[in-house]
Design a protein around this motif. Sequence first.
Motif, short mmCIF file in Angstrom:
data_model
loop_
_atom_site.label_atom_id
_atom_site.label_comp_id
_atom_site.label_asym_id
_atom_site.label_seq_id
_atom_site.Cartn_x
_atom_site.Cartn_y
_atom_site.Cartn_z
N LEU A 1 36.85 105.05 -29.84
CA LEU A 1 37.68 105.97 -29.80
C LEU A 1 37.76 107.28 -30.31
O LEU A 1 37.19 107.94 -29.81
CB LEU A 1 39.04 105.73 -29.90
N ALA A 2 38.10 107.17 -31.81
CA ALA A 2 37.75 108.32 -32.35
C ALA A 2 36.81 109.29 -32.30
O ALA A 2 36.61 110.43 -32.88
CB ALA A 2 38.34 107.99 -33.79
N ALA B 1 46.52 94.02 -29.75
CA ALA B 1 46.59 95.24 -30.42
C ALA B 1 45.39 94.87 -31.47
O ALA B 1 44.93 94.08 -31.63
CB ALA B 1 47.88 94.64 -31.02
N SER B 2 44.95 96.55 -31.55
CA SER B 2 44.05 96.60 -32.31
C SER B 2 44.45 96.63 -33.80
O SER B 2 45.55 97.45 -34.09
CB SER B 2 42.79 97.86 -32.33
N VAL B 3 43.59 96.28 -34.73
CA VAL B 3 44.75 96.39 -36.71
C VAL B 3 42.74 96.76 -37.13
O VAL B 3 41.79 96.17 -37.21
CB VAL B 3 44.87 94.89 -37.25
N GLU C 1 39.16 89.44 -41.84
CA GLU C 1 38.05 90.53 -42.03
C GLU C 1 37.46 90.25 -40.96
O GLU C 1 37.64 91.28 -40.56
CB GLU C 1 37.20 89.65 -43.71
N GLU C 2 37.40 89.41 -40.18
CA GLU C 2 36.70 89.74 -38.48
C GLU C 2 37.60 90.15 -37.57
O GLU C 2 37.48 91.22 -36.90
CB GLU C 2 36.30 88.15 -38.42
N GLY D 1 38.60 95.81 -35.33
CA GLY D 1 40.15 96.74 -34.93
C GLY D 1 38.74 97.87 -35.11
O GLY D 1 39.79 99.01 -34.03
N ALA D 2 38.31 98.00 -36.28
CA ALA D 2 37.84 99.35 -36.79
C ALA D 2 36.01 100.02 -35.62
O ALA D 2 36.51 100.84 -35.22
CB ALA D 2 37.05 98.71 -38.01
#
Length: 327
Positions: A311-312, A74-76, A298-299, A304-305
Amino acid sequence: MRIFSGIQPTGEIHIGNYIGAIKQWIKLQNENECIYCIVDLHAITSDYSPEELKESIINTAIVYLAAGIDPERASVFVQSEVKEHTELCWYLNTVTSIGELERMTQYKEKSKAKKKRANAGLLNYPILQAADILLYDTELVPVGEDQKQHIELSRDIAKKFNKHFGKTFKIPKAKLPEKGARIMSLKNPKNKMSKSGKKGNAISLFDDPKTIEEKIKSAVTDTDNKICYDPKNKPAISNLLVIYSEFKNQTVKESEKELEGVSYKIFKEKLTEVLVESLAPFRKKRKELEKRREVYVEEILSRGAKRANALASSKIVEVRRKMGLIN
Ligand code: AMP
Ligand code: TRP
């Protein structure tokens, strides 16, 4: 399926958040494309301290990971690190009526509780939530019952936008757990278990065994001594029964059968034991993660960002084009 959900980095995450939201997230991550966000821009609509917020954001990431979110699946990420959320929020402002926002239960409750008048961010909060969800062509949003109304509004906003500007957004659906979508306060089963509630109303995911024991001991029960699921007449015991079942991974019916003839006192002992045992691995994992917060955690957030941003940024171009802002 694309899944999106988020929790505000405020207060301590409790077993209501776990049963209502995070437990579903963990199940869904095996078979779907999941995006789990730390919604800091929502958190700043309530009174907060800037120094504490930064700390709270990292702590929330640690909670996600300690509770079982797998960053390989999952992306966090942190909401404010992907600027398209605020940009889309503004666009969606223009297709949302004030009346719809004023009807939101959470807004009504939160603005009533304020001594001064509520800020505009609190009113517009559900539009930002709609932006979070719609930006990723989300199909399912796993949340607790209190968020159902916000997801309904996100659907309405998406439909309105699509009607006006042409098909752009997927229409998302809320996903609530069958039981446990609304875990109630241990102090008063009429109120929801909440981060900001009365002391002892909630069990935090990282409470130590002694604290868990004390909180369960002082949890209210109902009259008579029978353990059965009857939320209307026995709201306190029904709530404890749902918590027990969720942590034992069995149905409420199975718990009822297991606990037939058992006194409230013994039930509370059993519940304490299950909670202590179930939450121990979370505490252990958090300790490990605490040591690796600067590098490892943090990594994960930065990865994730990046993923979310990819996508965003393509979705926002589509939106801008549809709205006539670019060719
Ligand atoms: P919040 O603490 O408001 O950021 O909520 C995060 C998630 O936990 C949302 O999906 C909520 O619906 C869910 N949640 C919060 N409180 C409860 C509760 N008492 N029972 C079940 N789910 C909850
Ligand atoms: N409003 C949600 C809450 O308080 C948090 C949230 C923000 C959220 N954006 C979201 C949940 C998008 C699901 C999807 O719990």
